[in-house]
Design an enzyme around this catalytic site. Structure first.
Site, PDB file in Angstrom:
ATOM      1  N   PRO A  78      -7.724 -26.618 -25.029  1.00 39.55           N
ATOM      2  CA  PRO A  78      -7.309 -26.606 -26.370  1.00 39.55           C
ATOM      3  C   PRO A  78      -7.970 -27.264 -27.380  1.00 39.55           C
ATOM      4  O   PRO A  78      -8.182 -28.456 -27.311  1.00 39.55           O
ATOM      5  CB  PRO A  78      -5.806 -26.765 -26.400  1.00 39.55           C
ATOM      6  N   CYS A  79      -8.051 -26.609 -28.686  1.00 35.12           N
ATOM      7  CA  CYS A  79      -8.928 -27.293 -29.581  1.00 35.12           C
ATOM      8  C   CYS A  79      -8.201 -28.087 -30.618  1.00 35.12           C
ATOM      9  O   CYS A  79      -8.788 -29.134 -31.444  1.00 35.12           O
ATOM     10  CB  CYS A  79      -9.877 -26.360 -30.148  1.00 35.12           C
ATOM     11  N   PRO A  80      -6.954 -27.641 -31.122  1.00 39.10           N
ATOM     12  CA  PRO A  80      -6.172 -28.265 -31.943  1.00 39.10           C
ATOM     13  C   PRO A  80      -6.137 -29.723 -32.166  1.00 39.10           C
ATOM     14  O   PRO A  80      -6.095 -30.435 -33.039  1.00 39.10           O
ATOM     15  CB  PRO A  80      -4.726 -27.577 -31.996  1.00 39.10           C
TER      16      PRO A  80
END
Length: 418
Positions: A78-80
């Site tokens: 995940p990039c958030p």
């Protein structure tokens, strides 16, 4: 397509952009793990790969130890936690899985690792986080580093910078070379002209001439946010300059009676967005779910051509093709000398000693780096009459702890995690 020879396990696999690129590079995916049911269905429908659906960190979903000795461990975690569009909470973001993924390398012992994320992870804010990753991989016997790659350098008609980590065993690393950018003349217009004309729109050529440029990064977003559109205000302005209405996704291309692009800009369809992300007509990829879900799957994907380019470089290293480097391209740079000095010390380190670890930097620079480190690590401070000293404490991130706050967060917000 070349014959596949190497095995891979992919986590946070999404809709299969990385899996497709790796397959074209020469890998057979033994298992893909994905949280989102629609993306999992897309993977199954198009690849025939075994897909484990659910939280990648849940032993009930899959057991990493069963894949010990796989050739490649890959994924797009995940990039958030690292995105400049978010709060950049890093290890304090319950969605962060990067550190957990690195710990699985110790379990699986693959020959190679490839993990990708947003360019925000390349910022100074995360220099200590990156250094921890590199140092941990070195402890496990791997040579590793990151490289910022732009999709537009690999035939994709959008910028889409991705920060890619590659790690290889010490035997294989000297044969690795990062893929070289490939000059291309592809634009949004010449890439999508046939799809814009597919509904009988007589102005497709006129529109293609307007769209003679590279598009901004397509943003898939998360389940917390609304429907499908082409990103924030600045991105929509760029799309407008290319003759595209970025406020939503169309169900079909313009018809024969649609006005010319100088009057009304057309919107992109799901098929068009997929092509902009690097899926080709010959891939015949079918996306499961409703339009917003399909768009999110595409927008969050690792472009297949970029995955293929990095995958081929890894295959070259696994084959020991070419001459080995005396200094491998993967030789680990020092991303954060302050973290490095603290992590190697047995006790407290004075701020003056930390300043000496930086070249031509001041005490203020050290204090700024310490403030950034304190977001991902606990820092013990010892203030005495002779000055201030620091000691590196525990890493705040999730590495598999049974009592970590991530578990409670995941159970409470399962439907919103992406």
């Amino acid at each position: 397509m070349i014959e596949s020879r190497y095995s891979a396990v992919e986590i946070c696999a999404g809709a299969g952009g990385q899996a497709l690129g790796l397959h074209k590079a020469g890998f057979i995916t033994s298992l893909a793990v994905e949280l989102d049911p629609a993306a999992s269905e897309t993977l199954s429908r198009n690849t025939g790969v075994r897909v484990a659906v659910g939280d990648v960190a849940d032993d009930a979903v899959w057991r990493p130890a069963e894949y010990e000795g796989i050739d490649l461990f890959a994924g797009g975690v995940p990039c958030p936690p690292f995105s400049i569009a978010g709060k950049q909470l890093g290890s304090s973001d319950e969605r962060d899985l990067f550190a957990w993924a690195i710990e699985q390398v110790a379990v699986i012992r693959p020959r190679a690792v490839m993990l990708e994320n947003v360019r925000g992870l390349a910022s100074t804010r995360f220099s200590g986080y990156r250094q921890r990753v590199l140092d941990r991989l070195a402890q496990l016997g791997y040579v590793a580093n990151w490289r910022l790659l732009h999709a537009s350098d690999f035939g994709v008609a959008q910028l889409r910078p991705r920060f890619v980590l590659v790690a290889l065993s010490q035997d294989d690393a000297p044969y690795f070379r990062w893929p070289e950018p490939t000059p291309t003349t592809v634009t949004v217009g010449n890439l999508l002209r046939d799809l814009m004309a597919a509904g009988g729109w007589p102005h497709a050529d006129e529109w293609a001439a307007m769209a003679a440029g590279i598009g901004p990064t397509i943003v898939g977003g998360s389940k917390k946010h609304g429907g499908a559109d082409l990103g924030p205000t600045r991105a929509k302005q760029v799309w407008r300059s290319l003759g595209v209405d970025g406020r939503g996704i169309a169900d079909a291309p313009p018809g024969p009676d649609a006005p010319p692009p100088t009057v009304t800009h057309p919107r992109l369809t799901i098929e068009m967005v997929a092509r902009l992300q690097g899926w080709s007509e010959g891939d015949k990829w079918q996306f499961a779910g409703r339009k917003t879900s399909q768009y999110r799957q595409i927008g969050n994907a690792f472009p297949p051509p970029v995955a293929e380019a990095v995958g081929r470089s890894i295959v070259t290293a696994l084959n020991h093709d070419g001459l080995p480097h005396h200094t491998p391209q993967l030789s680990a740079d020092v991303h954060d000398p302050v973290y490095r000095a603290l992590s190697k010390a047995d006790g407290y380190v004075s701020i003056e000693a930390l300043a000496s670890a930086l070249t031509e930097h001041s005490i203020a620079d050290v204090e700024q780096r310490l403030a950034q480190l304190a977001q991902d690590f606990t820092l013990d401070v010892d203030v005495t009459a002779t000055g201030t000293a620091y000691k590196l404490g525990e890493f705040r991130g999730f590495t598999g702890q049974t009592n970590h706050q991530r578990h409670e967060f995941f159970e409470r917000h399962r439907n919103k995690v992406s």
